[in-house]
Design an enzyme around this catalytic site. Structure first.
Site, PDB file in Angstrom:
ATOM      1  N   PRO A 108      -6.135  12.355  50.154  1.00  0.00           N
ATOM      2  CA  PRO A 108      -5.123  13.207  50.799  1.00  0.00           C
ATOM      3  C   PRO A 108      -4.047  13.615  49.815  1.00  0.00           C
ATOM      4  O   PRO A 108      -3.773  12.903  48.845  1.00  0.00           O
ATOM      5  CB  PRO A 108      -4.558  12.307  51.905  1.00  0.00           C
ATOM      6  CG  PRO A 108      -5.631  11.304  52.159  1.00  0.00           C
ATOM      7  CD  PRO A 108      -6.299  11.074  50.839  1.00  0.00           C
ATOM      8  N   CYS A 109      -3.469  14.771  50.046  1.00  0.00           N
ATOM      9  CA  CYS A 109      -2.414  15.261  49.164  1.00  0.00           C
ATOM     10  C   CYS A 109      -1.139  14.492  49.446  1.00  0.00           C
ATOM     11  O   CYS A 109      -0.469  14.693  50.450  1.00  0.00           O
ATOM     12  CB  CYS A 109      -2.194  16.755  49.383  1.00  0.00           C
ATOM     13  SG  CYS A 109      -1.020  17.495  48.225  1.00  0.00           S
ATOM     14  N   THR A 110      -0.798  13.568  48.574  1.00  0.00           N
ATOM     15  CA  THR A 110       0.384  12.722  48.748  1.00  0.00           C
ATOM     16  C   THR A 110       1.298  12.882  47.539  1.00  0.00           C
ATOM     17  O   THR A 110       0.890  13.387  46.498  1.00  0.00           O
ATOM     18  CB  THR A 110      -0.019  11.245  48.866  1.00  0.00           C
ATOM     19  OG1 THR A 110      -0.712  10.862  47.669  1.00  0.00           O
ATOM     20  CG2 THR A 110      -0.934  11.018  50.062  1.00  0.00           C
TER      21      THR A 110
END
Length: 405
Positions: A108-110
């Site tokens: 996930p884009c974190t």
């Protein structure tokens, strides 16, 4: 956070094992298991291929339950990857270091940490602030697969994340995998969706991976000219061809903007109701997101499916339905239609309510896009013989432009 015990049925041991990280509902996993299916086909029973997903892990247990329902031979390990040792993943998949043919996954884009696993001094102890990209690197480093496929949002390559992106590539290069990356448009590979994703692929032997050539072409938000020798993009109407669906609870767009949504022509959005177009003058020009009150155009691919859309975020179907009062209303896409736009098999099963299903599919990799990358990797690793007609067809055929269910 402790992880729950892995669950699985007895897998086919003759196939090459794959480790799946951040698996979600299993878009990349389906691509792995169905890589031998002919392009742009999703038969109810997959064609026998070279790979099996030995173990899959994800933070969201419900999404992992969906994956397990559709890939019952895969061991599933729910939990936070930051608290899941690589040894636990290997054990769950009955693997040792170096056994896995592939590691696949889309972190996930974190927010990205400024220091992490790619620093040698960090590898001896776990950094609690490490990003999920670092966790992916950690598993590759400790499991030593023959190759890896990492998928992520296009924003990972933007200037804002340039430092973290360079660190990621440097870390994978230091491991000897010679990572190659490219941003791919799903519609260019037969997916009826204008979704852009970046793929990073590396091989343990250091040989540079070559990305597959697009099989389709057409207009998009940033493309006004295209290669007309290729097949045209698959449209939403083509994707829905032959699909029979039933009304779903809550599918009508009601409330404050219900009437306005129903008046918007196919392919248009809220801008229809500005002073520049033919609707009501209700909104200021470019005052909302593009997906606000967006309607599908039947003669074009869909825009990117959203994982967590608000009540007035499309794309909505181009057809209207009448509510109980006899008023025309736009309707949301039904689950079988979402599956078609994601190029998932029609018989794919999902666990959860409508919002859960939307989230799982919106976060997934379109299966056909994953298949295109994995087919190219399968050929380049020598798992299929390019001189054999049947195998070559699985890698390079582009004869069909519409999903076969």
């Amino acid at each position: 956070m402790p992880t729950e015990p892995a669950t699985s049925n007895a897998p086919s041991r003759s196939k090459l094992p794959v480790i799946s990280l951040f698996a979600g509902a299993g878009g990349l996993d389906l691509a792995v298991e169905r890589v031998a299916d002919a392009p742009l086909s999703a038969p109810s029973t997959p064609t026998d291929g070279p790979f099996r997903v030995a173990v899959a892990t994800d933070y969201a247990p419900q999404a992992l339950d969906t994956l397990a329902l559709n890939l019952p031979e895969t061991a599933t390990l729910p939990g936070d990857i930051r608290n899941t040792p690589t040894s636990e993943l290997l054990h769950a998949g009955s693997l040792s270091e170096g056994d896995a043919a592939l590691v696949v996954g889309g972190p996930p884009c974190t927010p990205f940490s400024k220091s992490g696993f790619w620093l040698a001094e960090k590898r001896e102890s776990r950094d609690p602030n490490a990003s999920l990209l670092e966790e992916y690197v950690r598993v590759v480093a400790q499991s030593r697969p023959e190759a890896f496929v990492l998928e992520n949002v296009q924003a990972l390559t933007y200037k804002t994340h340039q430092g973290a992106f360079r660190q990621l590539l440097a870390a994978l290069s230091e491991l000897g995998y010679n990572p190659q990356w490219k941003t791919l448009l799903a519609a260019d590979y037969g997916v009826p969706q204008l979704r852009k994703r970046v793929f990073i692929v590396g091989r343990r032997d250091g040989i540079a991976f070559k990305f597959p050539e697009p099989t389709h072409a057409g207009p998009s938000e940033t493309t006004r000219t295209w290669d007309r020798s290729k097949l045209p993009h698959v449209t939403a109407a083509e994707a829905f061809a032959g699909l029979e669906t039933s009304p779903e609870a809550g599918e009508l767009v009601e409330g404050k903007y219900g009437e306005l949504a129903a008046e918007i022509p196919d392919g248009q959005n809220y801008l229809w109701h500005t002073s520049r177009y033919g609707g009501r003058d209700e909104f200021k020009w470019r005052s909302r997101y593009w997906t606000f009150l967006l309607r599908l155009a039947p003669d074009k691919p869909s825009s990117t499916l959203q994982a967590q859309p608000g009540p007035y975020v499309g794309p909505f179907h181009w057809e209207n339905r009448r509510n109980d009062a006899g008023e025309l209303r736009a309707r949301r896409l039904r689950v079988p239609e979402l599956l078609r736009l994601m190029t998932f098999p029609d018989n794919f099963q999902l666990i959860g309510n409508r919002a859960d299903i939307q989230r799982q599919l919106g976060n997934a990799v379109p299966m056909e896009l994953g298949k295109a990358v994995l087919r190219a990797l399968t050929l380049q690793l020598g798992y299929v013989d390019p001189e054999t007609d049947s195998d070559d067809r699985l890698v390079r055929s582009t004869s069909s432009a519409v999903l076969i269910s």
